[in-house]
Design a protein around this motif. Sequence first.
Motif, PDB file in Angstrom:
ATOM      1  N   PHE A  73      12.867  41.163 121.376  1.00 26.52           N
ATOM      2  CA  PHE A  73      11.852  40.994 119.718  1.00 26.52           C
ATOM      3  C   PHE A  73      11.286  39.094 119.743  1.00 26.52           C
ATOM      4  O   PHE A  73      10.540  39.403 119.274  1.00 26.52           O
ATOM      5  N   VAL A 112      15.795  40.713 112.922  1.00 19.99           N
ATOM      6  CA  VAL A 112      15.407  40.733 111.369  1.00 19.99           C
ATOM      7  C   VAL A 112      13.617  39.885 111.641  1.00 19.99           C
ATOM      8  O   VAL A 112      12.559  40.794 111.019  1.00 19.99           O
ATOM      9  N   LEU A 152      11.320  40.946 114.571  1.00 21.65           N
ATOM     10  CA  LEU A 152      10.929  42.068 113.981  1.00 21.65           C
ATOM     11  C   LEU A 152      10.122  42.542 113.125  1.00 21.65           C
ATOM     12  O   LEU A 152       8.643  43.508 113.388  1.00 21.65           O
ATOM     13  N   THR A 153      10.010  41.558 112.134  1.00 23.92           N
ATOM     14  CA  THR A 153       9.158  42.267 110.924  1.00 23.92           C
ATOM     15  C   THR A 153       7.245  41.548 111.373  1.00 23.92           C
ATOM     16  O   THR A 153       6.966  41.903 110.620  1.00 23.92           O
ATOM     17  N   THR A 181       7.663  44.764 107.847  1.00 23.24           N
ATOM     18  CA  THR A 181       9.109  44.577 106.296  1.00 23.24           C
ATOM     19  C   THR A 181       8.892  45.902 106.346  1.00 23.24           C
ATOM     20  O   THR A 181      10.399  46.318 106.684  1.00 23.24           O
ATOM     21  N   ARG A 236       9.239  48.862 108.345  1.00 18.71           N
ATOM     22  CA  ARG A 236       9.376  49.562 109.056  1.00 18.71           C
ATOM     23  C   ARG A 236      10.803  48.703 109.939  1.00 18.71           C
ATOM     24  O   ARG A 236      11.420  49.971 110.848  1.00 18.71           O
ATOM     25  N   ALA A 237      10.251  47.496 110.017  1.00 15.34           N
ATOM     26  CA  ALA A 237      11.815  46.490 110.488  1.00 15.34           C
ATOM     27  C   ALA A 237      12.826  46.719 109.541  1.00 15.34           C
ATOM     28  O   ALA A 237      13.629  47.312 110.018  1.00 15.34           O
ATOM     29  N   TYR A 255      16.632  48.233 111.361  1.00 19.82           N
ATOM     30  CA  TYR A 255      17.486  48.079 111.162  1.00 19.82           C
ATOM     31  C   TYR A 255      18.655  48.362 110.399  1.00 19.82           C
ATOM     32  O   TYR A 255      20.005  48.769 110.655  1.00 19.82           O
ATOM     33  N   ILE A 271       6.458  48.349 118.024  1.00 19.94           N
ATOM     34  CA  ILE A 271       7.373  47.090 119.681  1.00 19.94           C
ATOM     35  C   ILE A 271       7.071  47.188 120.943  1.00 19.94           C
ATOM     36  O   ILE A 271       6.963  46.083 121.463  1.00 19.94           O
TER      37      ILE A 271
END
Length: 266
Positions: free
Chosen positions: A123, A152, A155-156, A161, A163-164, A168, A184
Motif C-alpha cells: 500500500f 490504514v 489504504l484509505t 475510508t 472500503r479501508a 482492516y 487496490i
Amino acid sequence: MYTSKCENIRFSVDEKGIATVTLDRPEALNALTWDMEKELADVFEYCSFAEEVRVVVLTGAGKHFCAGGDIKAFKRRIDAGEALPDTGVRYIATAARNIRRCNKPVIAMINGAASGAGSALAFASDFRVGDPKTKIGAGFTSMGFSGDTNGVYNLTRIVGTARASEFYMLAQTLKGEEAFRVGILNRLAEEGKLAEETAALAEQLANSPTRAIAYQKKMINFTNYPDLELVQEFEMNFMPACSRTADHAEAVNAFLEKRAPQFTGN
C-alpha cells in the motif's frame, strides 16, 4: 552501488535503471525481522537519490510476497512477558515511509500472499501488480493488533475510508480479481504473466522523465500524505499497547494451535 548488509534482502539494478528489492526469507513466507525492516528502510533511502535507479520493484522470493510479522517471534515475546517495543514498530514504519517518500516510482509485484505488514508495504508503493493467485490480507485484528506500517493511512487514500475500514476491521483477505476490482491493484496480470506485466510497467516508468516523475510524486505526497509521520507516532503507541492485551496472546496462541481465537476484549 548499494551493497546489502542483510542476508534476507536482495538488491540489484539492471542496465535500464530498474532496481529490484527482494524479500528473501521464503522458508518463513518472507515474514519480516527487525534486520529486514531496517535494511528495507536503508535500501529505499538509497534508491531515492541513486542516479542509476529510475524505478524500483519490490517483491518476495519464492511463492509469496510477505506474510508480515513473524508470529513465532510474537509467541516468544508473549512467553517472556514482554510487550512489543516501539522501536520494532518504528523500523517497519520507517521502511514504509521511505517507500512512500522515495523520489523514484515504486512497484509492488505481489506474488502469492501479502498479509499484515506485507500488504501495508504494498500500500505504501505507487503501483501494485498482482494476478489471480494474489491474496492481500489485513491480518492485524486477527492477531489482536491495531496495525502498523502506515497501512490504514495509505489504504484509505487508495480506496477510501469505507472500503479501508471494512478491510482492516474485518481482517479481510482479497483475491487478485477482487483486489483489482476495488482499486487496490493497479494491474491484474494473467496467471503466469505477473513478472512480465510488472516488467512492462517498470520499463515504461524507467523510460519516463525521472525528474518530472519525482516532482509529480512530491505533489501527490503533499496532497494526499501530509500527516504520514504523525500517524506513525500513533502506531508506535497503539501497537505496544495491543501487545499487552489478553486478546493478542489469545490470537497468537490460537494461530499456532490451529484453532479459532476466543476474544474477550481484554
